[in-house]
Enzyme design. Structure first.
Site, mmCIF file in Angstrom:
data_model
loop_
_atom_site.group_PDB
_atom_site.id
_atom_site.type_symbol
_atom_site.label_atom_id
_atom_site.label_comp_id
_atom_site.label_asym_id
_atom_site.label_seq_id
_atom_site.Cartn_x
_atom_site.Cartn_y
_atom_site.Cartn_z
ATOM 1 N N TYR A 155 0.126 24.104 13.618
ATOM 2 C CA TYR A 155 0.197 22.633 13.066
ATOM 3 C C TYR A 155 -0.934 22.557 11.614
ATOM 4 O O TYR A 155 -0.404 21.738 11.239
ATOM 5 C CB TYR A 155 -1.608 23.291 14.007
ATOM 6 C CG TYR A 155 -2.357 21.159 14.008
ATOM 7 C CD1 TYR A 155 -2.172 20.731 14.668
ATOM 8 C CD2 TYR A 155 -3.733 21.812 13.595
ATOM 9 C CE1 TYR A 155 -2.848 19.326 15.119
ATOM 10 C CE2 TYR A 155 -4.136 20.318 13.104
ATOM 11 C CZ TYR A 155 -3.499 19.383 14.057
ATOM 12 O OH TYR A 155 -4.350 18.301 14.458
ATOM 13 N N LYS A 159 0.962 19.620 9.577
ATOM 14 C CA LYS A 159 -0.365 19.066 8.633
ATOM 15 C C LYS A 159 -0.127 18.714 7.118
ATOM 16 O O LYS A 159 -0.421 17.415 6.571
ATOM 17 C CB LYS A 159 -1.141 18.747 9.476
ATOM 18 C CG LYS A 159 -1.897 18.143 10.649
ATOM 19 C CD LYS A 159 -1.242 16.572 11.142
ATOM 20 C CE LYS A 159 -1.392 16.488 12.523
ATOM 21 N NZ LYS A 159 -1.308 15.585 13.214
HETATM 22 P P1 NDP Z 1 -5.075 13.937 22.071
HETATM 23 O O1 NDP Z 1 -4.385 15.047 22.288
HETATM 24 O O2 NDP Z 1 -6.302 13.160 22.442
HETATM 25 O O3 NDP Z 1 -3.615 12.980 21.936
HETATM 26 C C1 NDP Z 1 -3.123 12.976 21.285
HETATM 27 C C2 NDP Z 1 -1.814 11.806 21.722
HETATM 28 O O4 NDP Z 1 -0.366 11.259 21.278
HETATM 29 C C3 NDP Z 1 -1.829 11.231 23.176
HETATM 30 O O5 NDP Z 1 -1.950 10.119 23.310
HETATM 31 C C4 NDP Z 1 -0.448 11.596 23.200
HETATM 32 O O6 NDP Z 1 -0.041 11.024 24.297
HETATM 33 C C5 NDP Z 1 -0.109 11.669 21.977
HETATM 34 N N1 NDP Z 1 1.688 12.598 21.492
HETATM 35 C C6 NDP Z 1 1.531 13.649 22.253
HETATM 36 N N2 NDP Z 1 2.914 14.298 21.932
HETATM 37 C C7 NDP Z 1 3.155 12.899 22.283
HETATM 38 C C8 NDP Z 1 4.846 12.843 22.445
HETATM 39 N N3 NDP Z 1 6.199 13.672 22.391
HETATM 40 N N4 NDP Z 1 5.495 11.701 21.610
HETATM 41 C C9 NDP Z 1 4.093 10.553 21.715
HETATM 42 N N5 NDP Z 1 3.045 10.942 21.762
HETATM 43 C C10 NDP Z 1 2.843 11.987 21.953
HETATM 44 O O7 NDP Z 1 -5.316 14.538 20.411
HETATM 45 P P2 NDP Z 1 -6.646 13.565 19.642
HETATM 46 O O8 NDP Z 1 -6.538 12.571 19.112
HETATM 47 O O9 NDP Z 1 -7.614 14.197 19.794
HETATM 48 O O10 NDP Z 1 -5.226 13.183 17.955
HETATM 49 C C11 NDP Z 1 -4.743 12.541 17.872
HETATM 50 C C12 NDP Z 1 -4.131 12.461 15.681
HETATM 51 O O11 NDP Z 1 -5.876 12.855 15.192
HETATM 52 C C13 NDP Z 1 -2.893 13.723 16.201
HETATM 53 O O12 NDP Z 1 -2.115 13.678 15.231
HETATM 54 C C14 NDP Z 1 -3.959 14.812 15.984
HETATM 55 O O13 NDP Z 1 -3.575 16.007 15.158
HETATM 56 C C15 NDP Z 1 -4.589 14.311 14.299
HETATM 57 N N6 NDP Z 1 -5.783 15.163 14.724
HETATM 58 C C16 NDP Z 1 -7.238 15.138 15.499
HETATM 59 C C17 NDP Z 1 -8.403 15.515 14.883
HETATM 60 C C18 NDP Z 1 -9.183 16.030 15.919
HETATM 61 O O14 NDP Z 1 -10.236 16.428 15.503
HETATM 62 N N7 NDP Z 1 -9.344 15.817 17.373
HETATM 63 C C19 NDP Z 1 -9.040 16.726 14.278
HETATM 64 C C20 NDP Z 1 -7.510 15.906 12.590
HETATM 65 C C21 NDP Z 1 -6.363 15.689 12.963
HETATM 66 P P3 NDP Z 1 1.211 12.048 25.716
HETATM 67 O O15 NDP Z 1 0.809 12.799 25.933
HETATM 68 O O16 NDP Z 1 0.961 10.460 26.342
HETATM 69 O O17 NDP Z 1 2.216 11.605 25.276
#
Ligand code: NDP
Length: 245
Positions: A155, A159
């Site tokens: 990860y 990032k």
């Molecule tokens: P969630 O797991 O809640 O949501 C992730 C989203 O990404 C979902 O909508 C999922 O939708 C989508 N997704 C995953 N794989 C794919 C794919 N191959 N193609 C298209 N869509 C995809 O995560 P968060 O909302 O917490 O995180 C969002 C972003 O923020 C990420 O990049 C994460 O790394 C980053 N982040 C989050 C942090 C946190 O504390 N929450 C901290 C730092 C960074 P679906 O399954 O429908 O495809």
């Protein structure tokens, strides 16, 4: 940020968490929003909540790791709506394990979704942004890129790669009126962080002594998409309660 009204904004990973909140914020600013993730049912549920503002809300079932699928979606948006103002590369996953026992597919899956997915979507929109001579790309990285984390070599590498990608692309596009920036969220309350969020000891390591909300990230995403950020490019900005100070 009135200038966000009628802007065409693409958000990946919009079906929940931070992406969902970013979509809501843009909807509040009366932007047209184009939501991509694999789970179309969740996107359609979100759409029914957002239509109150009577703007365009289109949902696309798409996997950011599939270049053909993404190219088709982006082409469809451009051909039907004539411009792409903003791309938010938010889709991301974790698949944690210490390196010694990490499976090869755990490495590839995370790098593929987070880093290659960001490359795919950016490459796809850039050809249109160059044509229209404007655009904003915002990549959601993580503070883990800066500070590292046990069990997250895959990860953090993905990032950190996004930050390098952001800076290089910002330089490539700087003279074309296209800004590229990254956001490094800290620990934000979403499904992704459910297990960590309950850890009281961890909370004490955050100077502001609280976890962030998806809204905290969405606020910056909207600012970086607006004209108010026109003199900012190539930056990776932390939204982390001071954790990576
Ligand atoms: P969630 O797991 O809640 O949501 C992730 C989203 O990404 C979902 O909508 C999922 O939708 C989508 N997704 C995953 N794989 C794919 C794919 N191959 N193609 C298209 N869509 C995809 O995560 P968060 O909302 O917490 O995180 C969002 C972003 O923020 C990420 O990049 C994460 O790394 C980053 N982040 C989050 C942090 C946190 O504390 N929450 C901290 C730092 C960074 P679906 O399954 O429908 O495809």
């Amino acid at each position: 940020m009135n200038d966000l009204k009628d802007k065409n904004v693409i958000i990946t990973g919009a079906s929940q968490g931070i992406g969902e909140k970013i979509a809501e914020q843009f909807s509040n600013y009366k932007s047209n929003i184009f939501l991509i993730s694999r789970n179309i049912k969740k996107l359609n549920n979100l759409k029914s909540k957002l239509l109150v503002n009577d703007k365009i809300v289109n949902c696309y079932s798409g996997d950011v790791t599939d270049a053909n699928q993404i190219n088709d979606i982006i082409k469809d948006i451009y051909n039907n709506y004539n411009k792409i103002d903003v791309l938010i590369n938010n889709a991301g996953i974790t698949n944690d394990n210490i390196l010694a026992t990490m499976k090869y597919n755990q490495w590839h899956e995370v790098i593929n979704t987070n880093l290659y997915g960001t490359f795919n979507c950016s490459k796809s929109v850039v050809r249109y942004m160059l044509k229209q001579k404007s655009g904003k790309i915002i990549n959601i990285s993580s503070i883990i890129a800066e500070i590292g984390n046990k069990g997250q070599t895959n990860y953090s590498a993905s990032k950190a790669g996004i930050i390098g990608f952001t800076k290089s692309l910002a330089k490539e596009l700087a003279t074309r009126n296209i800004n590229v920036n990254a956001i490094n969220p800290g620990f934000i309350k979403t499904e992704m962080t459910e297990t960590i969020i309950n850890d009281k000891e961890f909370l004490n390591t955050i100077p502001l002594k609280k976890y962030g909300s998806a809204e905290d990230v969405a606020n910056l995403a909207c600012f970086l998409s607006s004209e108010k950020s026109n003199y900012i490019t190539g930056q990776a900005i932390n939204v982390d309660g001071g954790l990576a100070m």
